[in-house]
Design a protein around this motif. Structure first.
Motif, PDB file in Angstrom:
ATOM      1  N   ASN A  65     -33.853  52.893  54.349  1.00 26.27           N
ATOM      2  CA  ASN A  65     -34.394  54.241  54.132  1.00 26.27           C
ATOM      3  C   ASN A  65     -33.372  55.348  54.343  1.00 26.27           C
ATOM      4  O   ASN A  65     -33.743  56.498  54.592  1.00 26.27           O
ATOM      5  CB  ASN A  65     -35.621  54.504  55.022  1.00 26.27           C
ATOM      6  CG  ASN A  65     -36.747  53.542  54.754  1.00 26.27           C
ATOM      7  OD1 ASN A  65     -37.025  53.203  53.606  1.00 26.27           O
ATOM      8  ND2 ASN A  65     -37.389  53.076  55.811  1.00 26.27           N
ATOM      9  N   SER A  66     -32.088  55.021  54.235  1.00 30.60           N
ATOM     10  CA  SER A  66     -31.063  56.064  54.373  1.00 30.60           C
ATOM     11  C   SER A  66     -30.668  56.657  53.020  1.00 30.60           C
ATOM     12  O   SER A  66     -29.750  57.462  52.941  1.00 30.60           O
ATOM     13  CB  SER A  66     -29.824  55.507  55.076  1.00 30.60           C
ATOM     14  OG  SER A  66     -29.277  54.408  54.370  1.00 30.60           O
TER      15      SER A  66
ATOM     16  N   TYR B 255     -23.122  49.826  47.568  1.00 31.20           N
ATOM     17  CA  TYR B 255     -24.093  50.389  48.496  1.00 31.20           C
ATOM     18  C   TYR B 255     -24.871  49.253  49.149  1.00 31.20           C
ATOM     19  O   TYR B 255     -25.300  48.317  48.464  1.00 31.20           O
ATOM     20  CB  TYR B 255     -25.077  51.305  47.764  1.00 31.20           C
ATOM     21  CG  TYR B 255     -24.455  52.544  47.168  1.00 31.20           C
ATOM     22  CD1 TYR B 255     -24.604  53.787  47.782  1.00 31.20           C
ATOM     23  CD2 TYR B 255     -23.721  52.478  45.974  1.00 31.20           C
ATOM     24  CE1 TYR B 255     -24.042  54.925  47.223  1.00 31.20           C
ATOM     25  CE2 TYR B 255     -23.158  53.612  45.417  1.00 31.20           C
ATOM     26  CZ  TYR B 255     -23.314  54.826  46.047  1.00 31.20           C
ATOM     27  OH  TYR B 255     -22.754  55.951  45.503  1.00 31.20           O
ATOM     28  N   GLY B 256     -25.069  49.333  50.466  1.00 24.93           N
ATOM     29  CA  GLY B 256     -25.832  48.286  51.122  1.00 24.93           C
ATOM     30  C   GLY B 256     -26.057  48.572  52.586  1.00 24.93           C
ATOM     31  O   GLY B 256     -25.629  49.603  53.115  1.00 24.93           O
TER      32      GLY B 256
ATOM     33  N   LEU C  20     -24.303  56.409  55.417  1.00 23.29           N
ATOM     34  CA  LEU C  20     -25.427  57.239  55.007  1.00 23.29           C
ATOM     35  C   LEU C  20     -26.453  57.174  56.132  1.00 23.29           C
ATOM     36  O   LEU C  20     -26.888  56.104  56.521  1.00 23.29           O
ATOM     37  CB  LEU C  20     -26.025  56.720  53.699  1.00 23.29           C
ATOM     38  CG  LEU C  20     -25.038  56.619  52.535  1.00 23.29           C
ATOM     39  CD1 LEU C  20     -25.729  56.041  51.305  1.00 23.29           C
ATOM     40  CD2 LEU C  20     -24.432  57.968  52.217  1.00 23.29           C
ATOM     41  N   LYS C  21     -26.827  58.303  56.642  1.00 22.45           N
ATOM     42  CA  LYS C  21     -27.600  58.346  57.883  1.00 22.45           C
ATOM     43  C   LYS C  21     -29.090  58.533  57.634  1.00 22.45           C
ATOM     44  O   LYS C  21     -29.512  59.157  56.667  1.00 22.45           O
ATOM     45  CB  LYS C  21     -27.065  59.456  58.790  1.00 22.45           C
ATOM     46  CG  LYS C  21     -25.607  59.267  59.191  1.00 22.45           C
ATOM     47  CD  LYS C  21     -25.111  60.424  60.038  1.00 22.45           C
ATOM     48  CE  LYS C  21     -23.668  60.221  60.468  1.00 22.45           C
ATOM     49  NZ  LYS C  21     -22.735  60.156  59.340  1.00 22.45           N
ATOM     50  N   THR C  22     -29.872  57.979  58.546  1.00 21.90           N
ATOM     51  CA  THR C  22     -31.306  58.224  58.595  1.00 21.90           C
ATOM     52  C   THR C  22     -31.717  58.229  60.057  1.00 21.90           C
ATOM     53  O   THR C  22     -30.904  57.966  60.944  1.00 21.90           O
ATOM     54  CB  THR C  22     -32.097  57.166  57.787  1.00 21.90           C
ATOM     55  OG1 THR C  22     -33.457  57.588  57.670  1.00 21.90           O
ATOM     56  CG2 THR C  22     -32.043  55.805  58.452  1.00 21.90           C
TER      57      THR C  22
ATOM     58  N   ARG D 233     -33.773  59.941  66.925  1.00 22.42           N
ATOM     59  CA  ARG D 233     -32.355  59.612  67.057  1.00 22.42           C
ATOM     60  C   ARG D 233     -31.838  58.990  65.757  1.00 22.42           C
ATOM     61  O   ARG D 233     -32.602  58.542  64.912  1.00 22.42           O
ATOM     62  CB  ARG D 233     -32.124  58.627  68.201  1.00 22.42           C
ATOM     63  CG  ARG D 233     -32.484  59.120  69.588  1.00 22.42           C
ATOM     64  CD  ARG D 233     -32.057  58.075  70.620  1.00 22.42           C
ATOM     65  NE  ARG D 233     -32.463  58.416  71.975  1.00 22.42           N
ATOM     66  CZ  ARG D 233     -33.547  57.951  72.581  1.00 22.42           C
ATOM     67  NH1 ARG D 233     -34.348  57.119  71.933  1.00 22.42           N
ATOM     68  NH2 ARG D 233     -33.845  58.303  73.808  1.00 22.42           N
ATOM     69  N   LYS D 234     -30.514  58.901  65.648  1.00 27.73           N
ATOM     70  CA  LYS D 234     -29.892  58.247  64.500  1.00 27.73           C
ATOM     71  C   LYS D 234     -30.263  56.770  64.487  1.00 27.73           C
ATOM     72  O   LYS D 234     -30.133  56.070  65.496  1.00 27.73           O
ATOM     73  CB  LYS D 234     -28.371  58.392  64.586  1.00 27.73           C
ATOM     74  CG  LYS D 234     -27.608  57.647  63.519  1.00 27.73           C
ATOM     75  CD  LYS D 234     -26.114  57.764  63.757  1.00 27.73           C
ATOM     76  CE  LYS D 234     -25.348  56.814  62.888  1.00 27.73           C
ATOM     77  NZ  LYS D 234     -23.893  56.863  63.153  1.00 27.73           N
ATOM     78  N   ALA D 235     -30.735  56.266  63.338  1.00 29.70           N
ATOM     79  CA  ALA D 235     -31.090  54.860  63.204  1.00 29.70           C
ATOM     80  C   ALA D 235     -29.844  54.030  62.916  1.00 29.70           C
ATOM     81  O   ALA D 235     -29.022  54.395  62.079  1.00 29.70           O
ATOM     82  CB  ALA D 235     -32.108  54.674  62.086  1.00 29.70           C
ATOM     83  N   LEU D 236     -29.720  52.912  63.628  1.00 29.39           N
ATOM     84  CA  LEU D 236     -28.598  51.985  63.458  1.00 29.39           C
ATOM     85  C   LEU D 236     -29.036  50.631  62.913  1.00 29.39           C
ATOM     86  O   LEU D 236     -28.287  49.985  62.184  1.00 29.39           O
ATOM     87  CB  LEU D 236     -27.892  51.753  64.799  1.00 29.39           C
ATOM     88  CG  LEU D 236     -27.187  52.918  65.457  1.00 29.39           C
ATOM     89  CD1 LEU D 236     -26.664  52.497  66.822  1.00 29.39           C
ATOM     90  CD2 LEU D 236     -26.047  53.409  64.577  1.00 29.39           C
ATOM     91  N   PHE D 237     -30.226  50.179  63.314  1.00 29.82           N
ATOM     92  CA  PHE D 237     -30.644  48.810  63.064  1.00 29.82           C
ATOM     93  C   PHE D 237     -31.864  48.754  62.150  1.00 29.82           C
ATOM     94  O   PHE D 237     -32.564  49.748  61.962  1.00 29.82           O
ATOM     95  CB  PHE D 237     -30.958  48.106  64.394  1.00 29.82           C
ATOM     96  CG  PHE D 237     -29.804  48.101  65.359  1.00 29.82           C
ATOM     97  CD1 PHE D 237     -28.550  47.698  64.949  1.00 29.82           C
ATOM     98  CD2 PHE D 237     -29.980  48.500  66.671  1.00 29.82           C
ATOM     99  CE1 PHE D 237     -27.478  47.686  65.834  1.00 29.82           C
ATOM    100  CE2 PHE D 237     -28.917  48.493  67.568  1.00 29.82           C
ATOM    101  CZ  PHE D 237     -27.660  48.082  67.144  1.00 29.82           C
TER     102      PHE D 237
END
Length: 204
Positions: free
Chosen positions: A12-13, A120-121, A147-149, A155-159
């Motif tokens: 979803n980023s 992209y991935g 690309l951030k979401t 907070r910033k999503a990493l996983f």
């Protein structure tokens, strides 16, 4: 000089949306692009589909054992025959599903054919382990862009946490395409704190 780009982010980023925008930008200037994705990504079949509702057919699907350089050459020749112009860029969606050898082919396309490749991935699976294709892209790409979401907490999503029938799971096959499995597999992008809370501290 052409470059290999890896643009990655959690689910979803906006990766597919960014890819489709990049394709539009090239074509708005009269240039031709090729779009592809690994055939293992059965969601959307032969299309790249963004969560905003924009979609577009790919020019070719990449089989797990495909020689990407050869397949690219075939479709490049088709574009040249149909338009009299060369391909300006190759865009790959769901690049995490490529094999390391296929990522090597992308670099060879860039260097030998002087065609930019934008891949992209997502970087890691639901157990926080790197996909083989993503790991190789991190090693080879000229340019890395995140690309951030955001997570549910802001907070910033990493996983990318996996849910089956609405419940978090932390065991299973690395690949399970969302919304297509019988038990309805979905994913949620999460920050490290929320992921660890749901997994009871587990990272793999």
């Amino acid at each position: 000089m052409a470059k290999l780009y890896f643009r990655y982010g959690a689910m979803n980023s906006g990766k597919s949306t960014a890819l489709l925008q990049a394709a539009y930008n090239y074509e708005e200037r009269g240039q031709h692009v090729l779009l592809a994705k690994p055939e293992i990504d059965t969601k959307g079949a032969g299309q790249i589909s963004s969560r905003l509702g924009v979609q577009r057919d790919v020019d070719f699907l990449i089989a797990p054992d495909a020689d990407v350089r050869r397949v690219f050459a075939e479709h490049r020749a088709r574009v040249r025959a149909e338009t009299g112009s060369d391909v300006a860029c190759l865009l790959i969606d769901e690049a995490q599903f490529l094999t390391p050898d296929q990522v090597d082919d992308l670099l060879r396309i860039v260097v030998s054919e002087n065609v930019p490749v934008l891949a992209y991935g997502i970087r890691t699976d639901f157990q926080t382990r790197a996909f083989p294709g993503s790991a190789r892209l991190m090693e080879l790409a000229h340019s890395l862009e995140e690309l951030k979401t955001i997570c549910r907490c802001g907070r910033k999503a990493l996983f990318n946490a996996r849910l089956v029938s609405g419940r978090f799971v932390f065991e299973g096959d690395q690949v399970a395409i969302d919304e297509l499995a019988p038990d309805r597999v979905t994913y949620e992008s999460m920050c490290a704190e929320c992921y660890l809370r749901e997994s009871a501290g587990r990272l793999a």
